[in-house]
Design an enzyme around this catalytic site. Structure first.
Site, PDB file in Angstrom:
ATOM      1  CE1 TYR A 198       9.438  34.921  16.118  1.00 19.22           C
ATOM      2  CE2 TYR A 198       9.004  35.458  18.374  1.00 19.22           C
ATOM      3  CZ  TYR A 198       9.834  34.515  17.737  1.00 19.22           C
ATOM      4  OH  TYR A 198      11.071  33.467  18.181  1.00 19.22           O
TER       5      TYR A 198
ATOM      6  NE  ARG B  29       3.779  29.623  20.245  1.00 19.60           N
ATOM      7  CZ  ARG B  29       4.354  30.537  20.423  1.00 19.60           C
ATOM      8  NH1 ARG B  29       3.862  31.406  20.716  1.00 19.60           N
ATOM      9  NH2 ARG B  29       5.448  30.565  19.443  1.00 19.60           N
TER      10      ARG B  29
ATOM     11  N   PRO C  10       5.062  19.486  23.710  1.00 17.77           N
ATOM     12  CG  PRO C  10       4.018  19.440  25.063  1.00 17.77           C
ATOM     13  CD  PRO C  10       4.201  18.268  24.271  1.00 17.77           C
TER      14      PRO C  10
ATOM     15  CB  CYS D 103      17.270  54.253  22.799  1.00 18.97           C
ATOM     16  SG  CYS D 103      16.747  55.250  24.605  1.00 18.97           S
TER      17      CYS D 103
END
Length: 425
Positions: free
Chosen positions: A319, A279, A277, A345
Site C-alpha cells: 500500500y 484496525r 472494527p 530479494c
C-alpha cells in the site's frame, strides 16, 4: 514517537506497558510482533462506550489480527466477530468466541465453509451475490437448517481511502446494488431455508471522516424501512468497520465523532447496529520488533538492513503505507537518513524511507502501528520463517505464537518419487 502508540520511553529505553522491548528481544529473538493487552482492551472499551446510547454489537474483524489469544481476550470483553473464511471461523471457535455472535462476510464463500458456519450456529451470513444466496439455500436445505442472512449492499460511496482498501464503489467486487438487493430479499422471503435478519455494507478501511458512514447509513435505513413496509423482518443494520487511526500525522475523528453521526441517523430506528472494527482495536496496540543486521552506504544512500522484511510486514510494499520506526535504545552517534530495508530479494522490500536515526549493527528498532494487517498478512516468501507473537500484560509477557522454524515450512511438502507417507495421504 507519537503519543498514540503503545510504547513509552523509560531511561532512554523503549517499553511496552512495563516490559522493556530489549528484554523481549533477548528472550524471544527478532523479528517479533508485540501487542499490548491494555491498549487492545482500552480501544475496545472506548468503542463500546462511544456507542452506549445505541442498541449495538461489536463484531471484531478477525482478519486484522487473528491470533486466538487476542480473540480470547475480546470474547471475554463481550465481543462478537466478523469472519471472512472458514479458517477464521475455526479460530473464533477455538478461542471460545460465540459463533452465534459472529457474522460471516466475503464474496467467495465455499460450500464447506457455509456448512461449517451453519452447523456451528452462525449468527448471520452476509450474502454478496445471487449465486451465493442459492448456494447458502442449497446447504441449508441439505442440513434442514434455516440460515440467518443479510444482503451486503454496495452503496457506491467513495470513502476517500487507498484504492486497495476501498470496498464501497460500484467497480469494487463487494456487495450488490440497492435494486438487486431488494430483489434478493424477495427470494429470501420465498425460501423456507433462509431468514432475513439484517442489511449490511462495508465501504472501506482507514476512513478519516464520519461523512461516508452517514451517506451509507442513510441508504441502508431507507432500504430497511422499505423492506419492513413490504413485510420483511429487518432487525439489524451492519455498517462494517474501517474507522481510521493515526500512523503518521493524520488527524482521524474520535470514535465519539463517528458515534454522534451514526446516532443522529439511527437513533429513532428499530434496528440494532452492528460494527465490525479491526484496525481501530489492534492497529496502534502492536509493534514489530526487528534488529539491524548491516549498515550499508552507497554513492547516494544509507541503508539499514534489518531482519524483518516485506514477508513479515507487507503493508509498506503493498500500500506504500507509512509506519513510524524508532530506536529501542537511544545512544549517541551521528544521525543519518536511512532507508530501513529487509533481506528479501525485491526492491519493494522497504519498511521505511529516509528515517533519521543514529544506528549501529545489532541495534533494535520498533516498527510502530503494526498490530493490524501485520502478522495476519505475513508469508514465507524467500522461504523465510514467520515471526513470533508476544502479548504484554503489565510487567509480564507471554509468547502467543512460537517462532516458525524451517521444518514447519517444509513439513507439508514431499518428493513424490520417494517413499514418503505424507504423499500417500
Amino acid at each position: 514517537m507519537k503519543e498514540h502508540h503503545c510504547l513509552h520511553l523509560v531511561q532512554q529505553q523503549m517499553y511496552c506497558e512495563d516490559v522493556a522491548l530489549a528484554k523481549i528481544a533477548e528472550q524471544c529473538g527478532t523479528p517479533t510482533y508485540i501487542y499490548s493487552k491494555a491498549a487492545i482492551e482500552k480501544n475496545w472499551c472506548d468503542l463500546s462506550t462511544a456507542f452506549k446510547h445505541q442498541r449495538y454489537q461489536i463484531h471484531y474483524a478477525v482478519k486484522a489480527c487473528s491470533n486466538i489469544a487476542i480473540l480470547y481476550m475480546l470474547a471475554r470483553l463481550g465481543s462478537g466477530f466478523d469472519v471472512v473464511s472458514g479458517g477464521e471461523l475455526e479460530r473464533v471457535r477455538r478461542s471460545g468466541g460465540d459463533i452465534s455472535k459472529t457474522v460471516f462476510s466475503g464474496v467467495g464463500k465455499q460450500q464447506w465453509e457455509i456448512e461449517a458456519a451453519l452447523r456451528g450456529g452462525i449468527g448471520c451470513i452476509n450474502i454478496e451475490s445471487e449465486s451465493e444466496l442459492l448456494l447458502i439455500e442449497k446447504v441449508a436445505s441439505y442440513l434442514n437448517i434455516v440460515a440467518a442472512v443479510a444482503i451486503r449492499v454496495n452503496p457506491d460511496i467513495d470513502a476517500q481511502t487507498h484504492p486497495y482498501i476501498a470496498t464501497g464503489l460500484h467497480h469494487n467486487k463487494f456487495g450488490v446494488d440497492a435494486q438487486q438487493a431488494i430483489e434478493l430479499y424477495q427470494k429470501i422471503r420465498r425460501s423456507p431455508f433462509l431468514q432475513e435478519h439484517g442489511i449490511a455494507c462495508h465501504i472501506g478501511s482507514q476512513i478519516m471522516s464520519p461523512e461516508p458512514y452517514a451517506k451509507a447509513l442513510q441508504q441502508l435505513v431507507a432500504i430497511a424501512d422499505q423492506l419492513c413496509k413490504d413485510g420483511l423482518q429487518i432487525t439489524h443494520i451492519d455498517i462494517g468497520g474501517g474507522f481510521g487511526i493515526r500512523y503518521q500525522d493524520e488527524t482521524p475523528p474520535t470514535i465519539s465523532d463517528y458515534a454522534t453521526v451514526v446516532n443522529d441517523i439511527i437513533a429513532d430506528c428499530p434496528y440494532r447496529l452492528i460494527l465490525e472494527p479491526g484496525r481501530f482495536i489492534v492497529g496502534n496496540a502492536g509493534v514489530l520488533l526487528t534488529q539491524v543486521i548491516h549498515l550499508k552506504q552507497t554513492y547516494q544512500k544509507y541503508f539499514a538492513v534489518v531482519d524483518a522484511a516485506m514477508n513479515d510486514l507487507l503493508r509498506p510494499s503493498l500500500y506504500e503505507a507509512w509506519h513510524d520506526i524508532v530506536a529501542v535504545k537511544a545512544h549517541k552517534g551521528e544521525c543519518r537518513d536511512y532507508d530501513i530495508v529487509g533481506p528479501v530479494c525485491e526492491s519493494a522490500d522497504v519498511l521505511g524511507y529516509q528515517r533519521r536515526l543514529a544506528l549501529y549493527p545489532g541495534d533494535l528498532l520498533a516498527i510502530l502501528s503494526a498490530g493490524a494487517y501485520g502478522f495476519s498478512m505475513s508469508g514465507n516468501y524467500n522461504t523465510r520463517t514467520k515471526p513470533a507473537e508476544v502479548l504484554v500484560d503489565g510487567d509480564n509477557f507471554h509468547i502467543i505464537r512460537c517462532r516458525e522454524s524451517s521444518l514447519d515450512m517444509i513439513e507439508m511438502e514431499c518428493i513424490p518419487w520417494e517413499n514418503n507417507d505424507l504423499c500417500k495421504e
